[in-house]
Design a protein around this motif. Structure first.
Motif, PDB file in Angstrom:
ATOM      1  N   ASP A  51       0.913  -1.314  -0.107  1.00 22.19           N
ATOM      2  CA  ASP A  51       0.259  -0.480   0.001  1.00 22.19           C
ATOM      3  C   ASP A  51       0.757   1.150   0.281  1.00 22.19           C
ATOM      4  O   ASP A  51       0.461   2.090  -0.674  1.00 22.19           O
ATOM      5  N   GLN A  52       1.676   1.310   0.886  1.00 22.09           N
ATOM      6  CA  GLN A  52       2.629   2.600   0.596  1.00 22.09           C
ATOM      7  C   GLN A  52       3.941   3.545  -0.435  1.00 22.09           C
ATOM      8  O   GLN A  52       3.861   3.885  -0.718  1.00 22.09           O
ATOM      9  N   ILE A  53       4.015   2.359  -1.522  1.00 21.53           N
ATOM     10  CA  ILE A  53       4.083   2.554  -2.760  1.00 21.53           C
ATOM     11  C   ILE A  53       2.857   3.092  -3.436  1.00 21.53           C
ATOM     12  O   ILE A  53       3.232   3.747  -4.774  1.00 21.53           O
ATOM     13  N   LEU A  54       1.890   3.360  -3.176  1.00 20.54           N
ATOM     14  CA  LEU A  54       0.200   3.425  -3.987  1.00 20.54           C
ATOM     15  C   LEU A  54       0.437   4.901  -4.287  1.00 20.54           C
ATOM     16  O   LEU A  54      -0.014   5.630  -5.502  1.00 20.54           O
ATOM     17  N   LEU A  55       0.254   5.848  -3.196  1.00 16.30           N
ATOM     18  CA  LEU A  55      -0.051   7.213  -2.934  1.00 16.30           C
ATOM     19  C   LEU A  55       0.600   8.193  -4.240  1.00 16.30           C
ATOM     20  O   LEU A  55       1.919   7.968  -4.100  1.00 16.30           O
ATOM     21  N   GLY A  56       0.133   8.780  -5.104  1.00 18.88           N
ATOM     22  CA  GLY A  56       0.956   9.668  -5.762  1.00 18.88           C
ATOM     23  C   GLY A  56       1.466   9.037  -7.047  1.00 18.88           C
ATOM     24  O   GLY A  56       1.450   9.239  -7.763  1.00 18.88           O
ATOM     25  N   GLN A  57       0.601   7.791  -7.301  1.00 16.31           N
ATOM     26  CA  GLN A  57       1.600   7.004  -8.275  1.00 16.31           C
ATOM     27  C   GLN A  57       0.052   7.705  -9.670  1.00 16.31           C
ATOM     28  O   GLN A  57      -0.625   7.507  -9.136  1.00 16.31           O
ATOM     29  N   ARG A  58       0.869   7.911 -10.678  1.00 17.47           N
ATOM     30  CA  ARG A  58       0.426   7.746 -11.802  1.00 17.47           C
ATOM     31  C   ARG A  58      -0.668   6.596 -12.724  1.00 17.47           C
ATOM     32  O   ARG A  58       0.275   5.290 -12.724  1.00 17.47           O
ATOM     33  N   VAL A  59      -1.556   6.152 -13.334  1.00 17.29           N
ATOM     34  CA  VAL A  59      -1.851   4.583 -13.483  1.00 17.29           C
ATOM     35  C   VAL A  59      -2.569   5.328 -14.869  1.00 17.29           C
ATOM     36  O   VAL A  59      -3.313   7.082 -15.254  1.00 17.29           O
ATOM     37  N   LYS A  60      -2.781   4.329 -15.679  1.00 15.88           N
ATOM     38  CA  LYS A  60      -3.692   3.970 -16.445  1.00 15.88           C
ATOM     39  C   LYS A  60      -4.536   3.494 -16.500  1.00 15.88           C
ATOM     40  O   LYS A  60      -4.995   1.872 -16.138  1.00 15.88           O
ATOM     41  N   LEU A  61      -6.588   3.714 -16.538  1.00 13.60           N
ATOM     42  CA  LEU A  61      -7.271   2.666 -16.955  1.00 13.60           C
ATOM     43  C   LEU A  61      -8.006   2.458 -18.367  1.00 13.60           C
ATOM     44  O   LEU A  61      -8.167   3.369 -18.453  1.00 13.60           O
ATOM     45  N   LYS A  62      -7.872   1.157 -17.776  1.00 10.82           N
ATOM     46  CA  LYS A  62      -8.755   0.534 -19.690  1.00 10.82           C
ATOM     47  C   LYS A  62     -10.224   0.219 -19.275  1.00 10.82           C
ATOM     48  O   LYS A  62     -11.066   0.243 -18.579  1.00 10.82           O
ATOM     49  N   ILE A  73      -3.483   8.569  -8.855  1.00 11.81           N
ATOM     50  CA  ILE A  73      -3.820   7.691  -6.763  1.00 11.81           C
ATOM     51  C   ILE A  73      -3.542   8.625  -5.623  1.00 11.81           C
ATOM     52  O   ILE A  73      -2.728   9.188  -5.380  1.00 11.81           O
ATOM     53  N   GLY A  74      -4.648   9.630  -5.120  1.00 10.66           N
ATOM     54  CA  GLY A  74      -4.790  10.200  -3.679  1.00 10.66           C
ATOM     55  C   GLY A  74      -5.440   9.771  -2.770  1.00 10.66           C
ATOM     56  O   GLY A  74      -5.211   8.371  -2.745  1.00 10.66           O
ATOM     57  N   SER A  75      -5.600  10.508  -1.505  1.00 12.49           N
ATOM     58  CA  SER A  75      -6.249  10.354   0.136  1.00 12.49           C
ATOM     59  C   SER A  75      -6.274  11.888   0.051  1.00 12.49           C
ATOM     60  O   SER A  75      -6.151  12.998  -0.239  1.00 12.49           O
ATOM     61  N   LYS A  76      -7.338  11.480   0.943  1.00 13.98           N
ATOM     62  CA  LYS A  76      -7.010  12.967   2.290  1.00 13.98           C
ATOM     63  C   LYS A  76      -6.243  13.215   2.566  1.00 13.98           C
ATOM     64  O   LYS A  76      -5.545  12.927   2.953  1.00 13.98           O
ATOM     65  N   PRO A  77      -6.218  14.786   2.035  1.00 15.40           N
ATOM     66  CA  PRO A  77      -5.216  15.880   2.335  1.00 15.40           C
ATOM     67  C   PRO A  77      -4.445  15.686   3.253  1.00 15.40           C
ATOM     68  O   PRO A  77      -5.572  15.672   4.391  1.00 15.40           O
ATOM     69  N   ILE A  78      -3.572  16.404   3.996  1.00  9.83           N
ATOM     70  CA  ILE A  78      -2.758  16.365   5.365  1.00  9.83           C
ATOM     71  C   ILE A  78      -3.544  17.108   6.204  1.00  9.83           C
ATOM     72  O   ILE A  78      -3.855  16.813   7.071  1.00  9.83           O
TER      73      ILE A  78
END
Length: 210
Positions: free
Chosen positions: A91-102, A113-118
């Motif tokens: 899980d810890q490598i996910l935040l901020g990753q760019r992704v492409k959705l088919k 990928i984002g989450s609730k801001p600090i």
């Protein structure tokens, strides 16, 4: 194979999209590399099998074509996409990753990928690692309807949007597990002059546990 040719092959394999059950981009690359050099076939599961040589013993070598990824499990009213993981991902490598959705029509939509801001987190929340269940994919829309007009639905699959780059004497990229194995098998078959039957199996859905 010259080093630059090998780098080009690894780059094409790594940057191809191929989550478990949707490995066709990878199949096309491998097929183009081995046509005329090996006898090629597919089994019912979609595994690509390349045969060279004949006689006994029979030897099988294998590398899997699929990669880890994400799958859409919910699109909320603001267009944020909740997801589940396909394969073992920290899980810890996910935040901020760019992704492409088919999408449902086979095109790609890009997001991050984002989450609730600090600044909105409570003190206790700031001390905790963020799990993927609390993350979302933002594709730049403002509603579920906009996301659906792009062709996004529950069940659409996402992969990491990464290119292969040189880093000193190393390279970095995505899906090296096991596209590097695929590259090694391709090169081995091109050079092979076996005195027995060798089957190179480029397999599907390994990351899903098949």
């Amino acid at each position: 194979m010259a080093l630059e040719e090998l780098f080009s092959l690894v780059k094409r394999l790594s940057e191809a999209t191929g989550c478990g059950g949707d490995e066709e981009e990878v199949v096309e690359i491998i097929t183009s590399e081995l046509e005329g050099k090996a006898e090629l076939g597919r089994d019912r599961m979609g595994n690509l099998i390349a045969k060279v040589g004949s006689g006994r013993p029979k030897i099988m070598l294998a590398a899997h074509m699929d990669e880890v990824g994400l799958i859409v499990r919910h699109i909320d009213e603001k267009g944020f996409i909740k997801f589940a993981k396909l394969g073992g991902i920290n899980d810890q490598i996910l935040l901020g990753q760019r992704v492409k959705l088919k999408t449902t029509n086979g095109s790609y939509v890009y997001g991050a990928i984002g989450s609730k801001p600090i600044h909105l987190l409570k003190e206790e929340e700031r001390k905790q690692a963020v799990s993927y269940e609390k993350m979302f994919i933002d594709v730049g829309v403002a509603s579920r309807e906009e996301a659906e007009r792009l062709g996004l639905r529950v069940g659409c699959v996402a992969t990491f949007d990464r290119t292969v780059e040189r880093v000193g004497n190393l390279i970095c990229g995505k899906a090296f597990d096991d596209r590097l194995g695929c590259a090694a098998l391709i090169e081995a078959l091109k050079q092979a002059e076996p005195k027995c039957e060798v089957l190179a199996c480029f397999t599907v859905q390994e990351e899903l546990g098949l």
